[in-house]
Write an enzyme that holds these catalytic residues in place. Structure first.
Site, mmCIF file in Angstrom:
data_model
loop_
_atom_site.group_PDB
_atom_site.id
_atom_site.type_symbol
_atom_site.label_atom_id
_atom_site.label_comp_id
_atom_site.label_asym_id
_atom_site.label_seq_id
_atom_site.Cartn_x
_atom_site.Cartn_y
_atom_site.Cartn_z
ATOM 1 N N CYS A 161 -7.647 24.964 8.256
ATOM 2 C CA CYS A 161 -6.796 25.040 7.067
ATOM 3 C C CYS A 161 -6.126 26.397 6.873
ATOM 4 O O CYS A 161 -5.332 26.558 5.952
ATOM 5 C CB CYS A 161 -7.599 24.667 5.828
ATOM 6 S SG CYS A 161 -8.386 23.045 5.991
ATOM 7 N N HIS A 294 -6.649 29.115 -2.575
ATOM 8 C CA HIS A 294 -6.894 28.040 -1.607
ATOM 9 C C HIS A 294 -7.343 26.808 -2.387
ATOM 10 O O HIS A 294 -6.849 25.708 -2.149
ATOM 11 C CB HIS A 294 -7.940 28.463 -0.575
ATOM 12 C CG HIS A 294 -8.142 27.457 0.505
ATOM 13 N ND1 HIS A 294 -7.099 26.994 1.287
ATOM 14 C CD2 HIS A 294 -9.250 26.813 0.943
ATOM 15 C CE1 HIS A 294 -7.563 26.105 2.157
ATOM 16 N NE2 HIS A 294 -8.861 25.979 1.967
ATOM 17 N N HIS A 329 -4.737 18.508 -0.492
ATOM 18 C CA HIS A 329 -5.010 19.480 0.567
ATOM 19 C C HIS A 329 -4.286 19.024 1.827
ATOM 20 O O HIS A 329 -4.689 18.047 2.460
ATOM 21 C CB HIS A 329 -6.515 19.582 0.803
ATOM 22 C CG HIS A 329 -6.911 20.722 1.683
ATOM 23 N ND1 HIS A 329 -5.997 21.487 2.377
ATOM 24 C CD2 HIS A 329 -8.136 21.223 2.009
ATOM 25 C CE1 HIS A 329 -6.638 22.407 3.066
ATOM 26 N NE2 HIS A 329 -7.929 22.270 2.854
#
Length: 399
Positions: A161, A294, A329
């Site tokens: 990620c 994040h 996400h």
């Protein structure tokens, strides 16, 4: 340390909240999230697990990009956002400049591979082997670079990620070292059954819409999309017909090597990434106007990131929020998507809301912004933290 400035000349994005940057900005202002029941992905989890799908079919993406519809969805999303970024930059003499395409993804052409096995498993004489050819991540980058006419430098980053954040600062390093004049950098990822099943097995998917940094968070919502920016040297920036968006002033990557899928409880990797980016930018924590978290909504991530933020900023927290409360996400794309959002926060002087937040995490008392706000933004810290402890932070600064 090479201090030559690197500027952001163009941006492009496609996410569940918008098919271009302008649509994404409008969704933020309206507080409209992109999560919904699964529409395009063929999976047993339809009507059970919400996701944040891009609201375009492969056929529609193909028409809008001029690409063949048999490209992988990952590549179609990539091409859509990268074309927007290049058009936005408006570099008239790109053919005379050393141009690179530095792209990130984590699923490659897995969507086509899954289609192959649907036909192959019941009958080994069926299934199009051509669907498997573009399985690996690099094939996506080369297909898109070819469509963009970029040949000087092409590479692919896959660090989970943090992938596209790492792509962006690799691009900046290459420009600073005089290896490239222009770089299209960011990332892309499409939803696949393998990804959805994998995260479901980890038991970190929320059956409702995610609540990043809330004490009662239950996990993340998977999303898909792409985000790219055109980075240019100072020499190229001076030739452009319109002002650049911002400067990429700081970046850092760190790895706490704590666990395959979990962050260190002390947020060591996150802490090192943020402090490293601040050091490179020559900034103090108090200089940061806004943190694009994040902020996945999982128990582990938000606790670790929040702990690290307290270590860096103490009681003097800047404004902060997780845009994943809108887009889900997007995995390998999130660093690129959120870098675009960070630059637009500077350009438009806005702070994005953190949807569905109610109660701060016990012991951290970090309260994200819950409304769309207009205020000057000088420096944005954008965090992207991946599996395996790979943590990256970018800092964008107003010119």
């Amino acid at each position: 340390m090479n201090k030559a400035p690197v500027y952001i000349a163009g941006v492009g994005a496609v996410t569940a909240i918008g098919n271009n940057v302008a649509e994404c900005m409008a969704a933020f202002a309206k507080g409209e999230a992109g999560m919904a029941d699964i529409r395009y992905l063929e999976t047993a989890h339809k009507n059970v697990i919400p996701v944040a799908e891009v609201k375009l079919s492969n056929e529609e993406l193909a028409v809008q990009t001029g690409a063949p519809a048999n490209l992988t969805r990952t590549a179609l999303l990539s091409l859509k956002a990268a074309q927007e970024a290049l058009a936005d930059a408006g570099i008239a003499n790109r053919g005379e400049l050393r141009t690179g395409f530095i792209s990130a993804n984590t699923v490659g052409g897995m969507d086509k591979t899954e289609q192959f096995y649907n036909a192959f498993m019941p009958d080994h004489q069926k299934g199009r082997l051509a669907n498997v050819v573009n399985h690996e991540c690099g094939a996506v980058s080369y297909a898109v670079a070819n469509a963009l006419g970029i040949e000087d430098y092409i590479t692919t980053i896959n660090t989970a990620c943090s992938s596209s954040a790492n792509a962006i600062f690799l691009a900046a390093r290459m420009i600073r070292q005089g290896m490239l004049d222009v770089a299209v950098a960011g990332g892309t990822d499409a939803l696949t059954r393998f990804t959805l099943n994998g995260f479901n097995t980890l038991m970190i998917l929320d059956r409702q819409y995610c609540k990043p940094f809330d004490d009662h968070r239950n996990g993340l919502n998977l999303g898909e999309g792409a985000g790219y920016m055109v980075l240019v040297s100072e020499r190229v920036a001076q030739t452009l017909s319109k002002p650049v968006y911002a400067q990429l002033s700081g970046y850092a990557n760190a790895n706490d090597a704590y666990h395959q899928t979990a962050s260190s409880p002390d947020g060591n990797g996150s802490y090192m990434a943020m402090t490293g980016a601040l050091q490179r930018a020559g900034l103090q924590p108090a200089d940061i106007s806004y943190i694009n978290l994040h902020g996945t909504g999982t128990q582990n991530n938000d606790q670790a990131e929040g702990t690290a933020i307290r270590r860096v900023f103490g009681d003097m927290l800047p404004k902060l929020s997780s845009t994943k409360s809108f887009t889900g996400h997007t995995l390998g794309a999130c660093g690129g998507v959120e870098a675009v959002f960070s630059v637009m926060a500077i350009r438009n002087s806005v702070i994005y809301p953190n949807l569905r937040f109610n109660d701060p995490i016990e012991g951290l008392d970090i309260v994200p912004e819950t409304s769309f706000q207009h205020q000057p933004v000088a420096h944005v810290l954008s965090n992207s933290f991946g599996f395996g402890g790979n943590c990256s932070s970018l800092i964008f600064s107003k010119i």
